[in-house]
Scaffold this active site. Structure first.
Site, mmCIF file in Angstrom:
data_model
loop_
_atom_site.group_PDB
_atom_site.id
_atom_site.type_symbol
_atom_site.label_atom_id
_atom_site.label_comp_id
_atom_site.label_asym_id
_atom_site.label_seq_id
_atom_site.Cartn_x
_atom_site.Cartn_y
_atom_site.Cartn_z
ATOM 1 N N CYS A 20 5.185 46.385 26.205
ATOM 2 C CA CYS A 20 5.640 46.028 27.540
ATOM 3 C C CYS A 20 5.410 44.542 27.773
ATOM 4 O O CYS A 20 4.865 43.845 26.929
ATOM 5 C CB CYS A 20 4.896 46.848 28.585
ATOM 6 S SG CYS A 20 4.863 48.623 28.240
ATOM 7 N N ARG B 295 10.905 43.266 25.926
ATOM 8 C CA ARG B 295 9.723 44.065 25.597
ATOM 9 C C ARG B 295 9.664 45.378 26.369
ATOM 10 O O ARG B 295 8.803 46.222 26.095
ATOM 11 C CB ARG B 295 8.452 43.252 25.867
ATOM 12 C CG ARG B 295 8.323 42.028 25.013
ATOM 13 C CD ARG B 295 7.089 41.232 25.372
ATOM 14 N NE ARG B 295 5.873 41.972 25.053
ATOM 15 C CZ ARG B 295 5.254 41.916 23.895
ATOM 16 N NH1 ARG B 295 5.742 41.167 22.926
ATOM 17 N NH2 ARG B 295 4.151 42.595 23.681
ATOM 18 N N TRP C 293 7.818 49.632 28.949
ATOM 19 C CA TRP C 293 8.380 50.512 27.920
ATOM 20 C C TRP C 293 7.464 51.723 27.894
ATOM 21 O O TRP C 293 6.329 51.660 27.458
ATOM 22 C CB TRP C 293 8.428 49.808 26.569
ATOM 23 C CG TRP C 293 8.930 50.659 25.452
ATOM 24 C CD1 TRP C 293 8.193 51.355 24.552
ATOM 25 C CD2 TRP C 293 10.290 50.934 25.128
ATOM 26 N NE1 TRP C 293 9.006 52.023 23.675
ATOM 27 C CE2 TRP C 293 10.293 51.792 24.009
ATOM 28 C CE3 TRP C 293 11.510 50.534 25.678
ATOM 29 C CZ2 TRP C 293 11.467 52.250 23.423
ATOM 30 C CZ3 TRP C 293 12.669 50.994 25.094
ATOM 31 C CH2 TRP C 293 12.640 51.836 23.972
ATOM 32 N N ASN D 47 -0.739 46.929 28.967
ATOM 33 C CA ASN D 47 0.015 47.258 27.748
ATOM 34 C C ASN D 47 -0.915 47.999 26.811
ATOM 35 O O ASN D 47 -2.086 47.637 26.689
ATOM 36 C CB ASN D 47 0.489 45.993 27.032
ATOM 37 C CG ASN D 47 1.585 45.272 27.782
ATOM 38 O OD1 ASN D 47 2.129 45.778 28.747
ATOM 39 N ND2 ASN D 47 1.893 44.060 27.341
ATOM 40 N N GLY D 48 -0.405 48.998 26.095
ATOM 41 C CA GLY D 48 -1.215 49.700 25.114
ATOM 42 C C GLY D 48 -1.385 51.166 25.448
ATOM 43 O O GLY D 48 -0.600 51.745 26.209
ATOM 44 N N GLU E 178 19.742 54.871 2.665
ATOM 45 C CA GLU E 178 19.476 53.982 3.795
ATOM 46 C C GLU E 178 19.754 52.532 3.432
ATOM 47 O O GLU E 178 20.307 51.769 4.233
ATOM 48 C CB GLU E 178 18.029 54.154 4.256
ATOM 49 C CG GLU E 178 17.554 53.144 5.292
ATOM 50 C CD GLU E 178 18.349 53.153 6.588
ATOM 51 O OE1 GLU E 178 18.225 52.179 7.352
ATOM 52 O OE2 GLU E 178 19.109 54.116 6.836
ATOM 53 N N LYS F 150 22.396 50.088 5.346
ATOM 54 C CA LYS F 150 22.000 48.829 5.967
ATOM 55 C C LYS F 150 22.885 47.687 5.477
ATOM 56 O O LYS F 150 23.281 46.824 6.255
ATOM 57 C CB LYS F 150 20.531 48.554 5.643
ATOM 58 C CG LYS F 150 19.759 47.774 6.672
ATOM 59 C CD LYS F 150 19.816 48.412 8.056
ATOM 60 C CE LYS F 150 19.329 49.836 8.073
ATOM 61 N NZ LYS F 150 19.774 50.607 9.227
ATOM 62 N N GLU G 186 26.325 48.020 7.106
ATOM 63 C CA GLU G 186 26.329 47.734 8.544
ATOM 64 C C GLU G 186 26.360 46.244 8.850
ATOM 65 O O GLU G 186 27.083 45.815 9.756
ATOM 66 C CB GLU G 186 25.073 48.337 9.193
ATOM 67 C CG GLU G 186 25.107 49.845 9.340
ATOM 68 C CD GLU G 186 23.819 50.365 9.962
ATOM 69 O OE1 GLU G 186 23.900 51.260 10.822
ATOM 70 O OE2 GLU G 186 22.731 49.885 9.586
ATOM 71 N N HIS H 62 28.269 61.741 -12.725
ATOM 72 C CA HIS H 62 29.271 62.677 -12.224
ATOM 73 C C HIS H 62 30.290 61.975 -11.323
ATOM 74 O O HIS H 62 30.683 62.511 -10.285
ATOM 75 C CB HIS H 62 28.587 63.827 -11.490
ATOM 76 C CG HIS H 62 27.654 64.606 -12.358
ATOM 77 N ND1 HIS H 62 28.086 65.613 -13.219
ATOM 78 C CD2 HIS H 62 26.319 64.510 -12.537
ATOM 79 C CE1 HIS H 62 27.050 66.101 -13.873
ATOM 80 N NE2 HIS H 62 25.968 65.452 -13.483
ATOM 81 N N LYS I 43 24.326 50.240 19.650
ATOM 82 C CA LYS I 43 22.938 50.626 19.409
ATOM 83 C C LYS I 43 22.743 52.120 19.580
ATOM 84 O O LYS I 43 22.022 52.757 18.822
ATOM 85 C CB LYS I 43 22.009 49.862 20.364
ATOM 86 C CG LYS I 43 20.532 50.072 20.093
ATOM 87 C CD LYS I 43 20.141 49.521 18.739
ATOM 88 C CE LYS I 43 18.692 49.746 18.402
ATOM 89 N NZ LYS I 43 18.374 49.464 17.009
#
Length: 608
Positions: free
Chosen positions: A2, A27, A74, A100-101, A481, A485, A488, A504, A603
């Site tokens: 945050c 944040r 957040w 924060n935390g 993955e 990436k 993308e 194959h 996103k």
């Protein structure tokens, strides 16, 4: 993850705080709030949503003021809402706090405080800080905060003010950053330096366990025992534009480098003192884990690859079959579901339309549902029987990096937790494995510090238009993955394949201009992957190997070798992920691509 801004000085306090929050909006953006002391009382303005919901109301503050604190959130504990937004007040309304935390023992502390008559307005762990400080307060906010911290376990960056101490702000930190900004007849406490740079570039960073007290004319730092600490200010070496990305050229690169901390944040507080794994979100869930006979992961894109890793991990640890479905296909194949099935939905946003449909399909068939998501209070989290939150924080880059990384952490956690709750994994194994997971960020840091080979490799092959990625066993999902990436962000055609499947079909594509990236760390299938490398070399295609540090045999037979630290085979994906992300990133940058906002991608995909 945050944003905190606290200010004492002669500027327009609400607008100065709001301007600082704007610099930290990346944040956190599910709620925000400002608390201002007007000379008599603390006035509090909070809104759900991003800062745009707060902006029209700044004129609401009345009277002269010289200090205030502000926060953009957040969510970690408690749904995004006005009540759960920071700052929080104590019972009397005389003490305000932004945090924060994670306060790991907040439930025990809250129960004790409620038993002593405290009444809480939110569901957050953060509010207990104001109430604890209230109990210890005897005219010295710094000392009351120091004593309250002795009762708390977890991570925090805190700022506090009291209407009984005009012109005084107090801050404290442990495992979450907090910085003082030193101005002329004004001072700041902020969670990140971008919030300072419109006003000052002189700063003092607090170290773990330290507290700070600021007024508009002076400042002081003390340790956890209250002893004064000498500290010299430094000049922030970035301009405003650069610092918003933490000095990195792109958000994607910044988020790749944030992965060790995100991994740690996702694990934090999960192991109790007794040695049992504790996933707080699942403790009150309506899940009979002992009755589960079958697990089905449903997900899309990068989350699908994290789900494939989950299959390898969970089946390796317990006698339960695991399936993985692409969420967009799940409902259409009419899966056979019943109450003995656990459907695990994996989604960064918790709003992915295809995955949400799969959750509803599963619920309609009376299967149990559990979601792994990064957004507290998201639709998927609300509609699932249980939820396991990752703690990656906001991710600005469209291509998933640290959210994928924390999903890997989450599937390890889920596998351990399921094994523990079903009585299949002994306490000693759980504790030892959790310790190994906690140590992995140190190995990832080594990958992030060794960039020269990756950059050289990217420069050599960035003009190629096709790539093949190969891996076996638990490394096969990483090959998929890595290919995704690269596709993308660089717009290069790339495919991820099980190494044994190359013969194959894909082997027909190989030629000297077709690079093959082979994931070949030391593991039980190492010799088989070495054979696959020889098959590629026989077709004269160049090989880029990702190999265990010191494996000169592989290096001798490949055009390029990117070394990763040696870890247990079951953890190889953790050290491979950042190396593969950096390879894709560097290739894309050399091709002039916008890595933060790739063309045609969003996103969060909220339509089927």
């Amino acid at each position: 993850m945050c944003g905190i801004v606290a200010y004492v000085g002669g500027r327009d306090v609400p607008r100065t705080l709001f301007q600082g929050l704007r610099r930290l909006e990346y944040r956190g953006y599910d709620s925000a709030g400002i608390a201002v002391f007007d000379g008599e009382r603390i006035d509090l303005l909070k809104r759900k949503g991003n800062l745009d919901t707060l902006a029209p109301h700044l004129g609401w503050f009345r009277g002269d003021s010289e200090m205030g604190i502000a926060h953009t959130r957040w969510a970690t504990h408690g749904q995004p809402s006005m009540e759960n937004a920071h700052p929080h007040l104590d019972c009397s309304g005389e003490i305000a706090v932004a945090h924060n935390g994670i306060i790991e023992n907040f439930r025990e502390l809250r129960d004790e405080l409620e038993a002593r008559g405290h009444r809480f307005r939110s569901q957050t762990d953060s509010e207990i800080v104001a109430h604890l400080v209230e109990e210890y307060y005897q005219g010295d906010l710094l000392e009351a905060t120091r004593r309250a911290l002795e009762d708390m376990e977890g991570a925090y960056a805190l700022v506090l003010m009291s209407s009984r101490e005009p012109g005084v702000l107090v801050g404290a930190r442990k495992d979450s950053p907090l910085v003082m900004g030193i101005g002329k007849d004004e001072n700041f406490l902020v969670s990140a330096t971008p919030a300072l740079l419109d006003c000052t570039r002189e700063a003092v960073a607090l170290e773990n366990g330290e507290l700070a007290r600021i007024t508009r004319r002076d400042w002081a730092v003390v340790d956890s025992q209250g002893r004064k600490v000498e500290r010299e200010p430094y000049e922030v070496p970035f301009d405003v534009a650069a610092v918003e990305k933490g000095g990195y050229s792109d958000f994607m690169l910044k988020e790749i480098f944030e992965q060790p901390q995100a991994w740690t944040d996702t694990l934090r507080g999960r192991l109790s003192r007794s040695g049992l794994l504790r996933i707080e979100e699942l403790e009150d869930a309506k899940l009979d884990l002992k009755a589960i006979r079958r697990i089905i992961f449903v997900s899309c894109g990068t989350s699908y690859h994290a789900s494939l890793l989950g299959r390898y991990i969970i089946e390796n640890w317990m006698d339960i079959p695991v399936e993985v479905d692409i969420a967009s296909e799940f409902c259409y194949r009419e899966p056979r579901l019943d109450p003995s099935c656990l459907v695990v939905a994996v989604s960064q946003s918790g709003e992915t339309a295809d995955t949400m449909s799969a959750v509803r399909c599963a619920a309609g068939s009376c299967a149990h549902t559990l979601s792994i998501v990064n957004v507290v209070g998201s639709m998927m989290a609300r509609e699932s029987d249980g939820v396991l939150y990752t703690h990656a924080g906001p991710e600005i880059g469209v291509a998933a990096t640290k959210t994928f990384f924390t999903q890997i952490a989450a599937v390890y956690l889920l596998g351990l937790y399921l094994g523990q709750e079903r009585g299949l994994l002994q306490e000693g194994f759980v504790r030892e494995t959790f310790g190994e997971l906690e140590a992995l960020p140190g190995e990832v840091e080594k990958v992030l510090q060794d960039l020269e080979t990756v950059e050289r490799c990217a420069d050599r092959y960035c003009r190629c238009e096709d790539f093949l990625f190969l891996g076996r066993n638990i490394n096969y999902p990483m090959a998929m993955e890595a290919a995704l990436k690269l596709k993308e962000i660089s717009y290069i055609h790339a495919e991820g394949y099980p190494a044994g499947e190359m013969k194959h079909g894909p082997i027909a594509l190989l030629h000297p201009g077709f690079p093959v990236v082979v994931l070949t760390p030391r593991d039980p299938v190492y010799d088989k992957v070495r054979s696959n490398i020889e098959e590629v070399r026989a077709r004269q295609a160049p090989v880029i190997a990702l190999a265990t540090e010191g494996d000169e045999e592989v290096a001798a037979c490949c055009e390029e070798t990117i070394f990763v630290p040696e870890v247990k085979p079951q953890y190889n994906p953790v050290v491979l992920a950042p190396a593969l992300q950096l390879l894709a990133y560097n290739i894309a940058k050399l091709r002039g691509c916008n890595v933060d906002q790739p063309r045609n991608l969003a996103k969060t995909v909220t339509v089927e």
